[in-house]
Design an enzyme around this catalytic site. Structure first.
Site, PDB file in Angstrom:
ATOM      1  N   SER A 196      -7.934  26.199  24.680  1.00  0.00           N
ATOM      2  CA  SER A 196      -7.716  25.520  25.958  1.00  0.00           C
ATOM      3  C   SER A 196      -6.357  25.950  26.519  1.00  0.00           C
ATOM      4  CB  SER A 196      -7.728  24.001  25.763  1.00  0.00           C
ATOM      5  OG  SER A 196      -7.261  23.397  26.943  1.00  0.00           O
TER       6      SER A 196
ATOM      7  N   HIS B  93     -10.909  28.494  27.630  1.00  0.00           N
ATOM      8  CA  HIS B  93     -11.344  27.239  28.265  1.00  0.00           C
ATOM      9  C   HIS B  93     -10.274  26.818  29.267  1.00  0.00           C
ATOM     10  CE1 HIS B  93     -13.498  23.326  28.220  1.00  0.00           C
ATOM     11  NE2 HIS B  93     -12.296  22.767  28.251  1.00  0.00           N
TER      12      HIS B  93
ATOM     13  N   ASP C 243     -14.963  19.094  22.783  1.00  0.00           N
ATOM     14  CA  ASP C 243     -13.661  19.276  23.432  1.00  0.00           C
ATOM     15  C   ASP C 243     -12.833  18.009  23.278  1.00  0.00           C
ATOM     16  OD1 ASP C 243     -11.602  20.009  25.112  1.00  0.00           O
ATOM     17  OD2 ASP C 243     -12.781  19.938  26.958  1.00  0.00           O
TER      18      ASP C 243
ATOM     19  N   MET D 146     -17.457  15.446  25.254  1.00  0.00           N
ATOM     20  CA  MET D 146     -16.016  15.137  25.170  1.00  0.00           C
ATOM     21  C   MET D 146     -15.761  14.236  23.970  1.00  0.00           C
ATOM     22  SD  MET D 146     -14.453  16.662  27.718  1.00  0.00           S
ATOM     23  CE  MET D 146     -12.877  15.972  27.268  1.00  0.00           C
TER      24      MET D 146
ATOM     25  N   MET E 223      -8.204  19.663  36.657  1.00  0.00           N
ATOM     26  CA  MET E 223      -8.105  18.210  36.884  1.00  0.00           C
ATOM     27  C   MET E 223      -7.595  17.947  38.288  1.00  0.00           C
ATOM     28  SD  MET E 223      -6.241  17.283  33.314  1.00  0.00           S
ATOM     29  CE  MET E 223      -6.848  17.912  31.746  1.00  0.00           C
TER      30      MET E 223
ATOM     31  N   MET F 207     -12.988  18.844  35.742  1.00  0.00           N
ATOM     32  CA  MET F 207     -12.849  17.384  35.668  1.00  0.00           C
ATOM     33  C   MET F 207     -12.429  16.918  37.052  1.00  0.00           C
ATOM     34  SD  MET F 207     -11.022  17.310  31.952  1.00  0.00           S
ATOM     35  CE  MET F 207     -10.515  19.005  32.107  1.00  0.00           C
TER      36      MET F 207
ATOM     37  N   HIS G  89     -13.780  24.096  33.018  1.00  0.00           N
ATOM     38  CA  HIS G  89     -14.225  22.722  32.817  1.00  0.00           C
ATOM     39  C   HIS G  89     -13.690  21.903  33.985  1.00  0.00           C
ATOM     40  CE1 HIS G  89     -13.717  18.925  30.021  1.00  0.00           C
ATOM     41  NE2 HIS G  89     -14.636  18.742  30.967  1.00  0.00           N
TER      42      HIS G  89
ATOM     43  N   ASP H 136      -9.088  24.088  31.931  1.00  0.00           N
ATOM     44  CA  ASP H 136      -9.265  22.671  32.272  1.00  0.00           C
ATOM     45  C   ASP H 136      -8.729  22.345  33.661  1.00  0.00           C
ATOM     46  OD1 ASP H 136     -10.430  21.350  29.938  1.00  0.00           O
ATOM     47  OD2 ASP H 136      -8.613  21.987  28.892  1.00  0.00           O
TER      48      ASP H 136
HETATM   49  C1  DX5 Z   1      -8.975  17.215  28.000  1.00  0.00           C
HETATM   50  C2  DX5 Z   1      -9.380  18.658  28.103  1.00  0.00           C
HETATM   51  C3  DX5 Z   1      -9.332  19.409  26.836  1.00  0.00           C
HETATM   52  C4  DX5 Z   1      -7.971  19.522  26.231  1.00  0.00           C
HETATM   53  C5  DX5 Z   1      -8.148  19.739  24.760  1.00  0.00           C
HETATM   54  O1  DX5 Z   1      -9.236  16.588  29.193  1.00  0.00           O
HETATM   55  O2  DX5 Z   1     -10.714  18.755  28.599  1.00  0.00           O
HETATM   56  O3  DX5 Z   1      -9.910  20.716  26.974  1.00  0.00           O
HETATM   57  O4  DX5 Z   1      -7.200  20.569  26.753  1.00  0.00           O
HETATM   58  O5  DX5 Z   1      -6.909  19.670  24.184  1.00  0.00           O
HETATM   59  P1  DX5 Z   1      -6.695  19.208  22.690  1.00  0.00           P
HETATM   60  O6  DX5 Z   1      -7.343  20.247  21.837  1.00  0.00           O
HETATM   61  O7  DX5 Z   1      -5.228  19.147  22.581  1.00  0.00           O
HETATM   62  O8  DX5 Z   1      -7.365  17.871  22.548  1.00  0.00           O
HETATM   63 ZN    ZN Z   2     -11.750  20.763  28.552  1.00  0.00          ZN
END
Ligand code: DX5
Ligand code: ZN
Length: 223
Positions: free
Chosen positions: A17, A41, A182, A144, A45, A76, A74, A43
């Site tokens: 990530s 990956h 994840d 998740m 947000m 979110m 991903h 992320d």
């Molecule tokens: C959380 C993300 C994850 C996060 C995982 O909202 O979707 O992908 O980066 O990080 P770790 O491995 O630190 O939980």
């Molecule tokens: Zn993620």
């Protein structure tokens, strides 16, 4: 152009990530992990779907270049529909939307129409039944194992039955669909996730805070 995304082949795919990488030196931060990972990956947000803001499609080409691997985005975000074309253009190979987000079915059609692989994710509190009607159009199911929004949270072992149920549903579908987990993945939690049926592990803080990221990935690879 996006890189081709692999199909499930029985081994456990590792997806660092990028959220936990060092943005001041992305290239050297990703260097020790790229040869041992299957894709990156990414992320995203929006400050609405989750109480945090990360990055958008503008950063993705730099990550793809630095990582030299396909990128799974991903999303979110509350309204993923408006971001699909920008992520396709930025070079994402796969886009995962949340089942809880606006217009999920139409978004999946849009992702596929752009020639990308499609994923769907569930927050910890959302039952698997919410995703199952979409399974025929999915390339990846993301369970998740933390509340989305932040890296570095503790793995929710209570999600393991959902992972097992998702594995059964994927097997019954007869389609090649990745089962990704994840959140909170590290050397201690990964074996249970894999035993429950996961074949793709997202790993963020545990990897980038490790003294030996390559050593950790090699350990996970053996699962
Ligand atoms: C959380 C993300 C994850 C996060 C995982 O909202 O979707 O992908 O980066 O990080 P770790 O491995 O630190 O939980
Ligand atoms: Zn993620």
């Amino acid at each position: 152009m996006s890189r081709p995304f692999p199909l499930p082949d029985g081994r456990v795919a590792l997806a660092p990530s990028v959220l936990s990488a060092d943005f001041a030196c992305l290239k050297s931060s990703l260097a020790p992990v790229k040869g041992l990972s299957d894709w990156m990956h990414f992320d995203v947000m929006d400050g609405h779907f989750v109480p945090n803001i990360s990055f958008g499609p503008g950063l993705l080409p730099a990550v793809a270049r630095a990582g030299g691997l396909p990128v799974d985005s991903h999303l979110m975000v509350e309204d993923p529909g408006m971001f699909i074309a920008p992520f396709a253009k930025a070079g994402s190979s796969l886009v995962t939307i949340h089942a809880e987000a606006r217009g999920a079915a139409a978004c999946l059609r849009k992702i596929r129409a752009l020639g990308l692989k499609a994923g769907m994710s569930l927050r910890p509190g959302t039952p698997l039944s919410r995703l199952l009607p979409h399974l025929p159009s999915l390339d990846l199911v993301l369970i998740m194992t933390v509340e989305p929004g932040f890296g570095g949270q503790a793995f929710m072992a209570g999600m393991l039955p959902k992972v097992s149920a998702a594995r059964k549903a994927i097997a019954a579908s007869g389609r090649p669909v990745w089962l990704q987990v994840d959140g909170g993945i590290n050397a201690d939690t990964a074996p249970a996730a894999v035993a429950a049926g996961a074949d793709s592990l997202v790993i963020g803080s545990a990897l980038f805070s490790s003294r030996s990221p390559a050593g950790l990935l090699k350990r996970l690879r053996k699962l």
